[in-house]
Motif scaffolding. Structure first.
Motif, PDB file in Angstrom:
ATOM      1  N   SER A 134       1.661   2.344 -10.929  1.00 14.46           N
ATOM      2  CA  SER A 134       1.133   1.824 -10.314  1.00 14.46           C
ATOM      3  C   SER A 134       1.741   0.517 -10.118  1.00 14.46           C
ATOM      4  O   SER A 134       3.588   0.303 -10.760  1.00 14.46           O
ATOM      5  CB  SER A 134       0.282   0.656 -11.924  1.00 14.46           C
ATOM      6  N   ILE A 141      -0.952  -0.830   5.181  1.00 16.69           N
ATOM      7  CA  ILE A 141      -2.189  -0.179   3.554  1.00 16.69           C
ATOM      8  C   ILE A 141      -2.658   1.316   4.564  1.00 16.69           C
ATOM      9  O   ILE A 141      -3.093   1.589   5.598  1.00 16.69           O
ATOM     10  CB  ILE A 141      -3.400  -0.902   4.512  1.00 16.69           C
ATOM     11  N   GLY A 142      -2.398   1.981   3.420  1.00 19.84           N
ATOM     12  CA  GLY A 142      -2.248   3.688   4.033  1.00 19.84           C
ATOM     13  C   GLY A 142      -1.268   4.729   3.923  1.00 19.84           C
ATOM     14  O   GLY A 142      -1.893   5.416   4.140  1.00 19.84           O
ATOM     15  N   ALA A 185      -5.101  -5.612  -5.057  1.00 22.16           N
ATOM     16  CA  ALA A 185      -5.598  -4.241  -4.590  1.00 22.16           C
ATOM     17  C   ALA A 185      -4.963  -3.730  -3.086  1.00 22.16           C
ATOM     18  O   ALA A 185      -4.703  -2.399  -2.903  1.00 22.16           O
ATOM     19  CB  ALA A 185      -7.047  -4.416  -4.781  1.00 22.16           C
ATOM     20  N   GLU A 186      -5.106  -4.163  -2.764  1.00 15.28           N
ATOM     21  CA  GLU A 186      -4.616  -4.240  -1.239  1.00 15.28           C
ATOM     22  C   GLU A 186      -3.159  -3.356  -0.725  1.00 15.28           C
ATOM     23  O   GLU A 186      -3.237  -2.434  -0.123  1.00 15.28           O
ATOM     24  CB  GLU A 186      -4.890  -5.163   0.050  1.00 15.28           C
ATOM     25  N   LYS A 222      -2.174  -0.144  -2.366  1.00 18.85           N
ATOM     26  CA  LYS A 222      -2.972   1.477  -1.331  1.00 18.85           C
ATOM     27  C   LYS A 222      -1.605   1.463  -0.262  1.00 18.85           C
ATOM     28  O   LYS A 222      -1.604   2.451   0.427  1.00 18.85           O
ATOM     29  CB  LYS A 222      -4.299   0.692  -0.035  1.00 18.85           C
ATOM     30  N   GLU A 272       2.218   3.049  -0.581  1.00 20.74           N
ATOM     31  CA  GLU A 272       2.689   4.474  -0.670  1.00 20.74           C
ATOM     32  C   GLU A 272       3.799   3.965  -0.677  1.00 20.74           C
ATOM     33  O   GLU A 272       4.382   4.773   0.238  1.00 20.74           O
ATOM     34  CB  GLU A 272       1.908   5.256  -0.929  1.00 20.74           C
TER      35      GLU A 272
END
Length: 347
Positions: free
Chosen positions: A11, A147-148, A176-177, A180, A182
């Motif tokens: 995390s 993001i993503g 939080a963003e 996301k 990775e």
């Protein structure tokens, strides 16, 4: 997904714990490598054990070859696999000094290791820098576009993941963003290929691998570490406080010698520095390929003589504190380093 790509299962608040060191390991390392009671017995350690890097010349190796260490000698005990491993070896007494990203130094000190940074070991400048690269036609143009997306780097929990987090934060992404995005472990030699084959959207490239990738075309930087922070010294050499106390003359010789080597590399024509490094690699007989040395540009250290400043640690202390990796106020930047033994420029 190829075996070279390892998804991060850590995390945003926990990934730097991989830099931690157990209390038992710290306590068993209070006796420094090679033994000897140092100044208290009137006999200081004169042979410093250390880890090297394959096909590269570290600043202490350069300083020794230039004759800046006097009667202090180096004893190579093997090659390091990472910065955190290198400084842990020094903290536990397997070696006398080690180098790592300053965020890793903070984590080690926060874990109870009695260490001090004594001089900068590497950094980023206009010649030597790390960039986060995408395909030239990639739609990724901003932090929010990440993001993503997958970002490949050499290791998690160190220099390049820290810079990625800072980039995301400074460009307005919430925690939080940012979570996301990775991060993945990708060996540097595989990063260019992983980008081109679209196994990852972004990859960190530096040094010769960056230069070769850019020469081939088709890539562009999303951002670089120097664009984010300007020229900066990113890592330091550390020693245990006990070793420093017991061997002050040896430490002074080592630190001042490294400082001289930094300035020699900065003021000597690049071709001569490369020639000297190549000669060092060939004569030390470790069965290495010295061909990549021709791409060397600089050690990237920003300050004269490698002197350490509060800012080299304050940024990472704040960042680690915000993420709960190090308790806020637990450490002060000034407690993590000393310039006492750097005699460069003092006459």
């Amino acid at each position: 997904m190829p075996a070279a790509l390892t998804p991060s299962t850590t995390s945003r608040r926990q990934f730097l714990t991989l830099l931690g060191i157990s209390a038992a390991a710290v306590s068993c390392g209070t006796a420094t490598a090679g033994g000897g009671s140092g100044a208290g017995s009137g006999s200081q350690v004169k042979t410093l054990k250390y880890q090297g890097a394959v096909g590269a010349v570290t600043l202490p190796e350069l300083a020794a070859d230039l004759g800046y260490f006097g009667d202090v000698k180096l004893e190579w005990v093997g090659n390091t696999i990472s910065g955190p491993q290198d400084i842990q070896s020094a903290a536990t007494g397997q070696t006398h000094f080690g180098s790592a990203f300053n965020g890793a130094v903070i984590k080690l000190a926060a874990g109870g290791a009695p260490i001090k940074a004594v001089i900068s070991s590497y950094g980023s400048d206009q010649h030597t820098y790390g960039g986060y690269f995408v395909l030239e036609d990639s739609p990724i143009r901003s932090a929010r576009d990440l993001i993503g997306k997958k970002v490949g780097m050499n290791t998690l929990g160190a220099h390049y993941q820290a810079l990625l987090d800072i980039y995301l934060s400074r460009n307005g992404l919430s925690e939080a963003e940012a979570g996301k995005v990775e991060p993945l472990v990708v060996p540097p030699v595989n990063t260019e290929q992983a980008i081109r084959q679209k196994q990852i959207e972004v990859g960190v490239l530096s040094g010769i691998l960056r230069d070769k990738a850019l020469a081939a075309g088709g890539l562009r930087p999303l951002f670089t570490d120097t664009q984010l922070l300007g020229p900066f010294s990113a890592g330091t050499y550390i020693m245990t406080q006990r070793f420093i106390k017991e061997n002050p003359d040896t430490v002074r010789t080592f630190v001042t010698g490294v400082a001289k080597a930094i300035e020699w590399s900065r003021t000597t024509p690049r071709e001569q520095v490369i020639a000297r490094q190549t000669e060092i690699v060939k004569k030390r007989g470790r069965n290495e390929d010295a061909s990549n040395l021709k791409y060397w540009r600089s050690y990237g250290i920003a300050e004269t003589g490698g002197r350490v400043e509060d800012k080299h640690f304050r940024l990472w202390l704040d960042w680690l504190g915000e993420r709960g990796e190090v308790k806020k106020g637990r450490l002060k930047a000034s407690e993590l380093f000393t310039n006492e033994f750097n005699g460069y420029g003092k006459g």
